[in-house]
Design a protein around this motif. Structure first.
Motif, mmCIF file in Angstrom:
data_model
loop_
_atom_site.group_PDB
_atom_site.id
_atom_site.type_symbol
_atom_site.label_atom_id
_atom_site.label_comp_id
_atom_site.label_asym_id
_atom_site.label_seq_id
_atom_site.Cartn_x
_atom_site.Cartn_y
_atom_site.Cartn_z
ATOM 1 N N THR A 79 8.219 28.994 6.369
ATOM 2 C CA THR A 79 8.947 29.918 7.237
ATOM 3 C C THR A 79 10.128 29.248 7.922
ATOM 4 N N ILE A 80 10.228 27.924 7.749
ATOM 5 C CA ILE A 80 11.376 27.234 8.332
ATOM 6 C C ILE A 80 12.106 26.413 7.285
ATOM 7 N N GLY A 81 13.382 26.182 7.530
ATOM 8 C CA GLY A 81 14.187 25.367 6.637
ATOM 9 C C GLY A 81 15.285 24.703 7.446
ATOM 10 N N ALA A 82 15.998 23.778 6.804
ATOM 11 C CA ALA A 82 17.052 23.079 7.531
ATOM 12 C C ALA A 82 18.362 23.081 6.762
ATOM 13 N N GLY A 83 19.445 23.190 7.513
ATOM 14 C CA GLY A 83 20.774 23.163 6.929
ATOM 15 C C GLY A 83 21.617 22.092 7.600
ATOM 16 N N TYR A 84 22.610 21.618 6.871
ATOM 17 C CA TYR A 84 23.439 20.527 7.372
ATOM 18 C C TYR A 84 24.906 20.804 7.096
ATOM 19 N N LEU A 85 25.779 20.236 7.912
ATOM 20 C CA LEU A 85 27.212 20.402 7.724
ATOM 21 C C LEU A 85 27.940 19.422 8.628
ATOM 22 N N ARG A 138 18.317 22.370 2.407
ATOM 23 C CA ARG A 138 17.295 21.850 1.510
ATOM 24 C C ARG A 138 16.407 22.995 1.042
ATOM 25 N N ALA A 139 16.065 22.949 -0.219
ATOM 26 C CA ALA A 139 15.171 23.974 -0.762
ATOM 27 C C ALA A 139 13.845 23.922 -0.006
ATOM 28 N N THR A 140 13.214 25.067 0.145
ATOM 29 C CA THR A 140 11.930 25.118 0.853
ATOM 30 C C THR A 140 10.819 25.545 -0.101
ATOM 31 N N PRO A 141 9.602 25.064 0.138
ATOM 32 C CA PRO A 141 8.483 25.481 -0.714
ATOM 33 C C PRO A 141 8.127 26.944 -0.450
ATOM 34 N N LYS A 142 7.469 27.551 -1.425
ATOM 35 C CA LYS A 142 7.052 28.941 -1.297
ATOM 36 C C LYS A 142 6.173 29.104 -0.053
ATOM 37 N N MET A 169 20.774 15.689 13.591
ATOM 38 C CA MET A 169 20.977 17.087 13.954
ATOM 39 C C MET A 169 20.980 17.970 12.715
ATOM 40 N N HIS A 170 20.546 19.193 12.903
ATOM 41 C CA HIS A 170 20.506 20.135 11.781
ATOM 42 C C HIS A 170 20.513 21.563 12.296
ATOM 43 N N VAL A 171 20.817 22.460 11.391
ATOM 44 C CA VAL A 171 20.687 23.880 11.691
ATOM 45 C C VAL A 171 19.292 24.250 11.218
ATOM 46 N N MET A 172 18.500 24.826 12.104
ATOM 47 C CA MET A 172 17.139 25.200 11.721
ATOM 48 C C MET A 172 17.109 26.676 11.375
ATOM 49 N N PHE A 173 16.623 26.983 10.182
ATOM 50 C CA PHE A 173 16.434 28.385 9.788
ATOM 51 C C PHE A 173 15.009 28.747 10.193
ATOM 52 N N LEU A 174 14.861 29.720 11.039
ATOM 53 C CA LEU A 174 13.533 30.111 11.516
ATOM 54 C C LEU A 174 13.180 31.508 11.037
ATOM 55 N N GLY A 175 11.905 31.708 10.724
ATOM 56 C CA GLY A 175 11.448 33.008 10.267
ATOM 57 C C GLY A 175 12.039 33.362 8.910
ATOM 58 N N LEU A 176 11.961 32.418 7.965
ATOM 59 C CA LEU A 176 12.490 32.673 6.616
ATOM 60 C C LEU A 176 11.733 33.832 5.949
ATOM 61 N N LYS A 177 12.490 34.761 5.409
ATOM 62 C CA LYS A 177 11.874 35.904 4.727
ATOM 63 C C LYS A 177 11.641 35.581 3.254
ATOM 64 N N GLN A 178 12.342 34.586 2.744
ATOM 65 C CA GLN A 178 12.163 34.141 1.363
ATOM 66 C C GLN A 178 12.506 32.662 1.304
ATOM 67 N N ARG A 196 16.342 33.977 12.649
ATOM 68 C CA ARG A 196 17.340 33.390 13.533
ATOM 69 C C ARG A 196 17.565 31.925 13.184
ATOM 70 N N ILE A 197 18.661 31.371 13.709
ATOM 71 C CA ILE A 197 18.891 29.941 13.508
ATOM 72 C C ILE A 197 19.068 29.270 14.869
ATOM 73 N N GLU A 198 18.767 27.996 14.887
ATOM 74 C CA GLU A 198 18.942 27.188 16.097
ATOM 75 C C GLU A 198 19.552 25.869 15.670
ATOM 76 N N VAL A 199 20.242 25.211 16.597
ATOM 77 C CA VAL A 199 20.713 23.864 16.314
ATOM 78 C C VAL A 199 19.684 22.915 16.922
ATOM 79 N N HIS A 200 19.221 21.986 16.122
ATOM 80 C CA HIS A 200 18.232 21.020 16.590
ATOM 81 C C HIS A 200 18.762 19.605 16.489
ATOM 82 N N THR A 201 18.232 18.768 17.354
ATOM 83 C CA THR A 201 18.489 17.344 17.228
ATOM 84 C C THR A 201 17.126 16.684 17.039
ATOM 85 N N THR A 202 17.114 15.496 16.471
ATOM 86 C CA THR A 202 15.847 14.807 16.251
ATOM 87 C C THR A 202 15.765 13.616 17.204
#
Ligand SMILES: [Cu+2]
Length: 158
Positions: free
Chosen positions: A42-48, A35-39, A106-115, A70-76
């Protein structure tokens, strides 16, 4: 000729969806998207979707993505009516199992987004499995509130 045009669009879309499937060992990884993240976020989520077509249980144990530290796998999990995220250190995929990482679960969490993750762009990532090893994937970035990877599918009418 509206129908023919529509059919062609569906075919094209189908081909694109097929191209976004990756395999490694007995595993098949389908439609990685984010999902697109706002400006400034620092975090975002990915799915697959991960399908285990092999005979052995495998585990998703780590990975990385280009725009994130880094990325982590999260569950809700929902506790007292509040949704909270928990890290899953090793996501198990049994033979024959299909695991869907999707919004609200569940999702892939993008942590520490640089952009920020920008809609329409691709995010390069690597998923590391215990047995299948490293798999390079590309997450297609959809709108911020997109419910699924085929979000654009409904906007092809002209
Ligand atoms: Cu999370």
């Amino acid at each position: 000729m509206r129908l023919a045009a529509c059919g062609a669009a569906v075919l094209l879309f189908g081909a694109a969806a097929l191209a976004e499937s990756y395999s490694a060992g007995g595993l098949q990884i389908g439609n990685p998207w984010a999902r697109a993240t706002p400006k400034g976020a620092t975090i975002g989520a990915g799915y697959l979707t991960i399908t285990n077509k092999g005979k052995d249980t495998d585990r998703l144990v780590g990975g990385s993505a280009e725009p994130a530290e880094r990325i982590e796998v999260h569950t809700t999990v929902v506790e007292k009516g509040v949704a909270k995220m928990r890290q899953v250190s090793a996501l198990e995929i049994k033979p024959g199992q299909i695991i869907e990482l999707k919004p609200g679960g569940m999702h892939v969490m993008f942590l520490g987004l640089k952009q920020p993750l920008q809609r329409g762009k691709k995010v390069k990532g690597t998923l590391v499995f215990e047995k299948a090893g490293s798999v390079d994937v590309e997450f297609t970035v959809q709108a911020a509130g997109a419910p699924g990877p085929a979000d654009n599918q409904h906007h092809h009418h002209h």
